[in-house]
Design an enzyme around this catalytic site. Structure first.
Site, mmCIF file in Angstrom:
data_model
loop_
_atom_site.group_PDB
_atom_site.id
_atom_site.type_symbol
_atom_site.label_atom_id
_atom_site.label_comp_id
_atom_site.label_asym_id
_atom_site.label_seq_id
_atom_site.Cartn_x
_atom_site.Cartn_y
_atom_site.Cartn_z
ATOM 1 C CB ALA A 16 4.257 -4.628 -6.142
ATOM 2 C CG ASP A 38 1.680 -2.755 -4.678
ATOM 3 O OD1 ASP A 38 1.702 -1.571 -5.078
ATOM 4 O OD2 ASP A 38 2.403 -3.184 -3.770
ATOM 5 C CB VAL A 63 -6.010 -0.294 0.046
ATOM 6 C CG1 VAL A 63 -5.203 -1.512 -0.364
ATOM 7 C CG2 VAL A 63 -5.110 0.892 0.393
ATOM 8 C CE1 TYR A 155 3.871 4.610 7.717
ATOM 9 C CE2 TYR A 155 4.922 4.708 9.884
ATOM 10 C CZ TYR A 155 4.606 4.004 8.726
ATOM 11 O OH TYR A 155 5.022 2.696 8.597
ATOM 12 C CE LYS A 159 1.578 1.980 9.214
ATOM 13 N NZ LYS A 159 1.035 0.870 8.407
#
Length: 274
Positions: A16, A38, A63, A155, A159
């Site tokens: 989105a 989204d 998700v 974060y 990753k």
């Protein structure tokens, strides 16, 4: 809901806004059928109107909810004849601040969206990918996966996990003819950034602000390649090399120079004043 009618197809999470939105636009322009997903339902309505209902399927998707993910994939597969040329695991969130000062609920939310969400997607979509010749599982990692970044530690950790998972699956999935790769973006001008971050970013160098369409172009290029890691901008690969060869030097540079060092200094001063 549209139908692929023989067109190649891409399933995009975080579609989105930002990188996901630009990827949906680019692949639509290239004649692909787009699945846009989204948590932002209003953004998805705008995406459907822009692409045309016959060219896409859009749906609100959390998700972190595997059952919801599986239902979304079933609907996508029904529209594509059981095929999926690209799974683009792009959805992600960020939370800044010092790890020891963050509520643990915020920590888990970042892990659940950025990593568990990726696991949910790949594990649920592998059947569609296996059924599609030359398919690709493509995931958004980050420049923060080159070295653990203070201020966004969790974060950064998610990753790193995405990067490691991609490396392993790029070998495992060969037996199915499915490729796996990732993109490691630097400072991309998207809503995930704090207000003013892009405007105050350096005008040049590896941490200059980059428009999200550059990541979309990378997804397109990656589909025609067997390359594993894609850096945006490409110079970020040098940071990855430095982190692997001289992690202590990178640690000292991060701690003593630039905005991260400034943040650490301000925090120390605030602690003393308190």
């Amino acid at each position: 809901m549209g139908s692929a009618n023989g067109r190649k197809s891409i399933f995009i999470t975080g579609a989105a806004s930002g990188m996901g939105l630009e990827t949906a636009r680019l692949f639509n322009q290239k004649g692909w059928f787009v699945g846009g997903y989204d948590v932002n339902a209003e953004g998805l309505k705008k995406l459907e109107a822009e692409l045309g209902a016959e060219n896409c399927v859009t749906r609100r998707l959390d998700v972190t909810d595997k059952k919801d993910y599986e239902q979304a994939l079933a609907e996508f597969g029904a529209a594509t004849g059981g095929k999926m040329d690209i799974l683009f695991n792009n959805a992600g969130i960020g939370a800044g601040g010092f790890f020891d000062e963050q509520p643990f609920e915020d920590v888990l939310r970042v892990v659940n969206v950025n990593f568990i969400g990726v696991l949910n997607g790949i594990h649920s979509a592998i059947g569609l990918l296996k059924a599609t010749p030359n398919s690709m599982c493509f995931t958004t990692s980050s420049s923060s996966a080159t070295y653990g970044m203070p201020g966004i530690a969790v974060y950064s950790a998610t990753k790193h996990a995405v990067k490691g998972l991609t490396e392993a699956l790029s070998i495992e999935f060969r037996r199915h003819g499915v490729r796996a790769a990732d993109v490691l973006p630097g400072l991309i001008d998207t809503p995930i950034l704090p207000p003013g971050a892009a405007a105050n970013a350096p005008k040049e160098g590896i941490f200059r602000a980059i428009p999200p369409v550059e990541v979309a172009k990378t997804v397109w290029e990656a589909y025609g390649s067997d390359k594993l890691h894609w850096y945006v901008p490409p110079e970020l690969v040098e940071l990855d090399k430095a982190a692997g060869n001289t992690p202590e030097l990178v640690r000292e540079q991060l701690a003593t120079t630039g905005p991260i060092a400034d943040m650490l200094k301000l925090a120390e001063e605030a602690a003393k004043a308190g």
